[in-house]
Design a protein around this motif. Structure first.
Motif, short mmCIF file in Angstrom:
data_model
loop_
_atom_site.label_atom_id
_atom_site.label_comp_id
_atom_site.label_asym_id
_atom_site.label_seq_id
_atom_site.Cartn_x
_atom_site.Cartn_y
_atom_site.Cartn_z
N ALA A 30 0.81 -0.92 -0.06
CA ALA A 30 0.08 0.20 -0.06
C ALA A 30 0.23 1.29 -0.23
CB ALA A 30 -0.91 -0.20 1.25
N ARG A 33 2.84 1.56 -3.27
CA ARG A 33 1.67 2.03 -4.13
C ARG A 33 1.14 2.92 -4.68
NH1 ARG A 33 -1.80 -1.78 -3.51
NH2 ARG A 33 -2.77 -0.44 -2.39
N ASP A 34 0.63 3.28 -2.77
CA ASP A 34 -0.86 4.34 -2.55
C ASP A 34 0.82 6.23 -2.74
OD1 ASP A 34 -2.63 2.49 -3.30
OD2 ASP A 34 -2.78 3.01 -0.63
N ARG A 35 1.78 5.58 -2.24
CA ARG A 35 2.39 7.05 -2.30
C ARG A 35 4.17 7.01 -2.76
NH1 ARG A 35 2.10 4.92 3.66
NH2 ARG A 35 -0.66 6.72 4.43
N LEU A 37 3.09 6.30 -6.62
CA LEU A 37 2.61 6.31 -8.03
C LEU A 37 3.77 7.13 -8.83
CD1 LEU A 37 -1.48 6.87 -6.93
CD2 LEU A 37 -0.16 5.06 -8.32
N ARG A 240 5.93 8.21 2.75
CA ARG A 240 4.64 9.08 3.63
C ARG A 240 5.21 10.67 2.92
NH1 ARG A 240 3.33 6.86 8.86
NH2 ARG A 240 1.27 7.91 7.87
N ALA A 243 4.16 12.62 0.44
CA ALA A 243 3.25 12.84 0.07
C ALA A 243 2.48 13.54 0.73
CB ALA A 243 2.27 11.22 0.02
#
Length: 244
Positions: A30, A33-35, A37, A240, A243
């Motif tokens: 997660a 992938r999420d941070r 991209l 993190r 982001a």
């Protein structure tokens, strides 16, 4: 199909272990992938490695701050850990093919200038050599073995067997990170498991003692701890901060 004598196969079926590692892997995926991209830069990997080196050094006895490590004014233990982190990723392609060579190289990077040259990368004695051979067999085994489980066991073995003349903790934590890279969990080395071990230091150290002295129950507890640490290492990623 796992060989019946495969130690990782036995460990992977212990109560709570499959679900704990699955949750940790989901957490890592997660974050990446999420941070991640956006195209991640080499600078992000370098920052992760630097944070990891600092945390590993503190666990090894360094008194230097992250700011001092970043500024190049850290104490010798931290300098040693940074030297390992700088050479780490180049070793990933050969980890499964030549694991003993890679482990020896990690110690050589860590201990250069600290121990006699003829002890760099060499096991302390016959028992240590045997333990290193066992770790090497794990690392050169089938690629379908659970990567997080492999990383945790390699870490536990190296940290508790202390096969080298010095810097065994630094080597163990570097090998753990390297497994995550080489086995495709975190190819760009963006998570910071060492920071998790530092943040969880009392649990980290007590579970390592359990791994060494506590028999099957100690190993089981270490694996459950390691899953927690891998998830926390993902949350410690510099991705993190980028982001936010």
């Amino acid at each position: 199909m796992s060989h019946p004598d495969d130690p990782l196969a036995r460990l992977s079926s212990l109560e709570g272990v499959p679900s704990a590692f699955a949750a940790a892997r989901d957490g890592i995926d997660a974050v990446l992938r999420d941070r991640g991209l956006r195209r991640t830069s080499p600078a992000t990997t370098a920052e992760s490695l630097l944070r990891g080196a600092h945390a590993s050094a503190v666990l090894e006895g360094s008194g230097s701050s992250l700011a001092e490590v970043r500024a190049g004014t850290a104490d010798p233990i931290a300098v040693d850990a940074v030297r390992v982190s700088t050479g780490l990723l180049a070793l990933a392609p050969t980890l499964s093919r030549s694991p003993l060579q890679v482990l020896a190289r990690l110690h050589t990077l860590a201990a250069a200038g600290s121990v006699d040259e003829d002890r760099l990368g060499r096991p302390r004695d016959a028992a240590s050599a045997e333990r290193l051979q066992g770790v090497a067999r794990l690392l050169s085994g089938p690629s379908n073995r659970p990567a997080l489980l492999l990383a945790a066991v390699v870490h536990g073995e190296l940290a508790t067997a202390a096969p080298f003349a010095s810097h065994n903790g630094v080597v163990a934590r570097a090998a753990e990170r390297l497994v995550l890279v080489a086995r495709g969990v975190d190819e760009k080395s963006l998570t910071v498991p060492e920071a998790a071990h530092l943040a969880l230091r009392p649990a980290y150290e007590s579970n390592l003692r359990g791994y060494r002295d506590g028999g099957a129950a100690g190993v089981h507890a270490w694996l459950l701890y390691a899953a927690e640490a891998f998830a926390a290492g993902a949350e410690a990623s510099p991705l993190r901060r980028e982001a936010e």
